[in-house]
Design a protein around this motif. Structure first.
Motif, mmCIF file in Angstrom:
data_model
loop_
_atom_site.group_PDB
_atom_site.id
_atom_site.type_symbol
_atom_site.label_atom_id
_atom_site.label_comp_id
_atom_site.label_asym_id
_atom_site.label_seq_id
_atom_site.Cartn_x
_atom_site.Cartn_y
_atom_site.Cartn_z
ATOM 1 N N MET A 108 45.840 22.348 112.647
ATOM 2 C CA MET A 108 45.745 23.685 112.235
ATOM 3 C C MET A 108 47.059 23.513 110.575
ATOM 4 O O MET A 108 48.537 23.622 110.584
ATOM 5 C CB MET A 108 46.455 24.432 111.976
ATOM 6 C CG MET A 108 44.107 25.379 112.865
ATOM 7 S SD MET A 108 44.390 26.490 113.376
ATOM 8 C CE MET A 108 43.878 27.151 112.561
ATOM 9 N N ILE A 109 46.974 23.628 109.572
ATOM 10 C CA ILE A 109 47.775 23.624 108.546
ATOM 11 C C ILE A 109 47.286 24.694 107.581
ATOM 12 O O ILE A 109 45.681 24.994 106.920
ATOM 13 C CB ILE A 109 47.982 22.369 107.840
ATOM 14 C CG1 ILE A 109 47.024 22.141 106.987
ATOM 15 C CG2 ILE A 109 48.066 21.224 109.187
ATOM 16 C CD1 ILE A 109 47.567 20.511 106.421
ATOM 17 N N PRO A 110 48.317 25.300 106.464
ATOM 18 C CA PRO A 110 48.579 26.399 105.530
ATOM 19 C C PRO A 110 47.504 25.527 104.684
ATOM 20 O O PRO A 110 47.356 24.593 104.445
ATOM 21 C CB PRO A 110 49.729 26.663 105.179
ATOM 22 C CG PRO A 110 50.528 26.597 106.381
ATOM 23 C CD PRO A 110 49.816 25.320 107.306
ATOM 24 N N ARG A 111 46.417 27.111 104.144
ATOM 25 C CA ARG A 111 45.683 26.596 102.641
ATOM 26 C C ARG A 111 46.179 25.516 101.431
ATOM 27 O O ARG A 111 46.038 24.929 101.464
ATOM 28 C CB ARG A 111 44.916 27.963 102.282
ATOM 29 C CG ARG A 111 44.063 27.204 101.569
ATOM 30 C CD ARG A 111 43.042 27.927 100.602
ATOM 31 N NE ARG A 111 44.342 29.319 100.283
ATOM 32 C CZ ARG A 111 44.856 30.746 99.904
ATOM 33 N NH1 ARG A 111 44.314 30.095 98.490
ATOM 34 N NH2 ARG A 111 45.519 31.027 99.638
ATOM 35 N N ILE A 112 47.533 26.116 101.430
ATOM 36 C CA ILE A 112 48.588 25.854 99.967
ATOM 37 C C ILE A 112 48.968 24.210 100.420
ATOM 38 O O ILE A 112 48.655 23.191 99.177
ATOM 39 C CB ILE A 112 49.155 26.906 100.136
ATOM 40 C CG1 ILE A 112 48.786 28.278 98.735
ATOM 41 C CG2 ILE A 112 50.815 25.859 98.676
ATOM 42 C CD1 ILE A 112 50.023 29.159 98.692
ATOM 43 N N LYS A 113 49.038 24.063 101.523
ATOM 44 C CA LYS A 113 50.074 22.511 102.023
ATOM 45 C C LYS A 113 48.766 21.449 101.588
ATOM 46 O O LYS A 113 48.638 20.926 101.405
ATOM 47 C CB LYS A 113 50.600 22.588 103.092
ATOM 48 C CG LYS A 113 51.241 21.477 103.554
ATOM 49 C CD LYS A 113 52.209 21.543 104.857
ATOM 50 C CE LYS A 113 53.028 20.680 105.481
ATOM 51 N NZ LYS A 113 53.432 20.520 106.375
ATOM 52 N N ALA A 114 47.758 21.664 102.765
ATOM 53 C CA ALA A 114 46.204 21.273 102.836
ATOM 54 C C ALA A 114 45.766 20.883 100.790
ATOM 55 O O ALA A 114 45.802 19.762 101.044
ATOM 56 C CB ALA A 114 45.114 21.809 103.198
#
Length: 71
Positions: A53-59
């Protein structure tokens, strides 16, 4: 879910899409399947089946291309 890439094009992400990331997973695969969208993205590695799971902005910054799965 839509977002713009650095070049300004709009990318549509849907559950089940395969995304190609800029950096590979430790197993060597760059392809991930989207299993959850929202504030955080849940991605499943297509090589070893691990989920991250990664933050949307980083993804959004890490996605290089999208392979849309036809249903």
């Amino acid at each position: 879910m839509d977002f713009r890439t650095l070049s300004g094009e709009i990318m549509e992400l849907k559950l089940g899409d395969i995304v190609i990331m800029k950096k590979p997973h430790p197993c060597g695969s760059k392809e991930f399947e989207i299993t959850r969208l929202g504030v955080d993205y849940k991605l499943k590695c297509c090589g070893c089946e691990r989920e991250v799971m990664i933050p949307r902005i980083k993804a959004e910054k890490s996605i290089k291309a999208v392979k849309t799965v036809e249903k």
